[in-house]
Design a protein around this motif. Sequence first.
Motif, PDB file in Angstrom:
ATOM      1  N   THR A 116      73.872 -37.095 -22.722  1.00  0.00           N
ATOM      2  CA  THR A 116      72.868 -37.630 -23.651  1.00  0.00           C
ATOM      3  C   THR A 116      71.647 -36.724 -23.691  1.00  0.00           C
ATOM      4  O   THR A 116      71.107 -36.439 -24.767  1.00  0.00           O
ATOM      5  CB  THR A 116      72.488 -39.068 -23.254  1.00  0.00           C
ATOM      6  OG1 THR A 116      73.660 -39.882 -23.297  1.00  0.00           O
ATOM      7  CG2 THR A 116      71.438 -39.644 -24.180  1.00  0.00           C
ATOM      8  N   ALA A 117      71.202 -36.261 -22.534  1.00  0.00           N
ATOM      9  CA  ALA A 117      70.044 -35.364 -22.479  1.00  0.00           C
ATOM     10  C   ALA A 117      70.355 -34.043 -23.174  1.00  0.00           C
ATOM     11  O   ALA A 117      69.528 -33.519 -23.933  1.00  0.00           O
ATOM     12  CB  ALA A 117      69.622 -35.129 -21.031  1.00  0.00           C
ATOM     13  N   ARG A 118      71.544 -33.511 -22.945  1.00  0.00           N
ATOM     14  CA  ARG A 118      71.923 -32.249 -23.610  1.00  0.00           C
ATOM     15  C   ARG A 118      71.949 -32.407 -25.130  1.00  0.00           C
ATOM     16  O   ARG A 118      71.530 -31.512 -25.858  1.00  0.00           O
ATOM     17  CB  ARG A 118      73.274 -31.764 -23.120  1.00  0.00           C
ATOM     18  CG  ARG A 118      73.247 -31.166 -21.745  1.00  0.00           C
ATOM     19  CD  ARG A 118      74.531 -30.404 -21.419  1.00  0.00           C
ATOM     20  NE  ARG A 118      74.618 -30.137 -20.000  1.00  0.00           N
ATOM     21  CZ  ARG A 118      73.870 -29.269 -19.338  1.00  0.00           C
ATOM     22  NH1 ARG A 118      72.953 -28.569 -19.972  1.00  0.00           N
ATOM     23  NH2 ARG A 118      74.008 -29.095 -18.048  1.00  0.00           N
ATOM     24  N   ALA A 119      72.445 -33.554 -25.595  1.00  0.00           N
ATOM     25  CA  ALA A 119      72.509 -33.802 -27.038  1.00  0.00           C
ATOM     26  C   ALA A 119      71.110 -33.893 -27.648  1.00  0.00           C
ATOM     27  O   ALA A 119      70.931 -33.619 -28.841  1.00  0.00           O
ATOM     28  CB  ALA A 119      73.303 -35.079 -27.321  1.00  0.00           C
ATOM     29  N   ALA A 120      70.127 -34.263 -26.847  1.00  0.00           N
ATOM     30  CA  ALA A 120      68.751 -34.399 -27.341  1.00  0.00           C
ATOM     31  C   ALA A 120      68.054 -33.048 -27.490  1.00  0.00           C
ATOM     32  O   ALA A 120      67.004 -32.966 -28.135  1.00  0.00           O
ATOM     33  CB  ALA A 120      67.949 -35.305 -26.411  1.00  0.00           C
ATOM     34  N   TYR A 121      68.634 -32.002 -26.908  1.00  0.00           N
ATOM     35  CA  TYR A 121      68.022 -30.683 -27.018  1.00  0.00           C
ATOM     36  C   TYR A 121      67.944 -30.196 -28.463  1.00  0.00           C
ATOM     37  O   TYR A 121      66.916 -29.646 -28.874  1.00  0.00           O
ATOM     38  CB  TYR A 121      68.794 -29.645 -26.186  1.00  0.00           C
ATOM     39  CG  TYR A 121      68.209 -29.417 -24.830  1.00  0.00           C
ATOM     40  CD1 TYR A 121      67.258 -28.435 -24.621  1.00  0.00           C
ATOM     41  CD2 TYR A 121      68.597 -30.193 -23.750  1.00  0.00           C
ATOM     42  CE1 TYR A 121      66.708 -28.224 -23.366  1.00  0.00           C
ATOM     43  CE2 TYR A 121      68.057 -29.998 -22.494  1.00  0.00           C
ATOM     44  CZ  TYR A 121      67.117 -29.002 -22.309  1.00  0.00           C
ATOM     45  OH  TYR A 121      66.569 -28.814 -21.075  1.00  0.00           O
ATOM     46  N   ALA A 122      69.007 -30.369 -29.237  1.00  0.00           N
ATOM     47  CA  ALA A 122      69.037 -29.822 -30.604  1.00  0.00           C
ATOM     48  C   ALA A 122      67.890 -30.349 -31.466  1.00  0.00           C
ATOM     49  O   ALA A 122      67.158 -29.550 -32.071  1.00  0.00           O
ATOM     50  CB  ALA A 122      70.393 -30.068 -31.253  1.00  0.00           C
ATOM     51  N   PRO A 123      67.692 -31.677 -31.544  1.00  0.00           N
ATOM     52  CA  PRO A 123      66.561 -32.133 -32.363  1.00  0.00           C
ATOM     53  C   PRO A 123      65.207 -31.701 -31.806  1.00  0.00           C
ATOM     54  O   PRO A 123      64.283 -31.384 -32.572  1.00  0.00           O
ATOM     55  CB  PRO A 123      66.693 -33.654 -32.395  1.00  0.00           C
ATOM     56  CG  PRO A 123      67.710 -34.018 -31.386  1.00  0.00           C
ATOM     57  CD  PRO A 123      68.497 -32.793 -31.068  1.00  0.00           C
TER      58      PRO A 123
END
Length: 156
Positions: A116-123
């Motif tokens: 979840t944290a990794r997915a938040a990097y893009a935005p």
Amino acid sequence: MKINIGIPEEERSAISESLKKLLADTYTLYQKTHSYHWNVTGPMFQTLHLLFMTQYTELWNAIDPIAERIRSLGYYAPMGGWEFAKYSSISEDKEVPKAKEMIQNLVAGNEAVIRTARAAYAPAEKGNDQATLDLLTQRLDIHEKTAWMLRSLLEE
């Protein structure tokens, strides 16, 4: 009141949504870890009881900065179990597992938070949001170490 912090509204919204998922996963993992602290039994009771307390305390202390980052971006943080359930990728237990399964579940929970944290990097990168990127980096470091330590307990 209009917010002008150098991150356009569309990017702030996307970052906020990703942080809501991180907050929900963190809160759900906190609850799971705290429940395991109360309910663990067996030969590793003392070790796990203390380990789980250390972990749930760290998770509890992480919740506020994530929620406050969402608020800093101009959005409301999730407010209650139904909203956390909507955003979380971590399932709740239906019954009290044995100690080894608790450890396995916490490995899986920490790995879910990592994803979840990794997915938040893009935005956050798209919005050039260094404060969120810093928060995500800190959370990744902690959850990767925690998952590693828990996996170590499962080795024969």
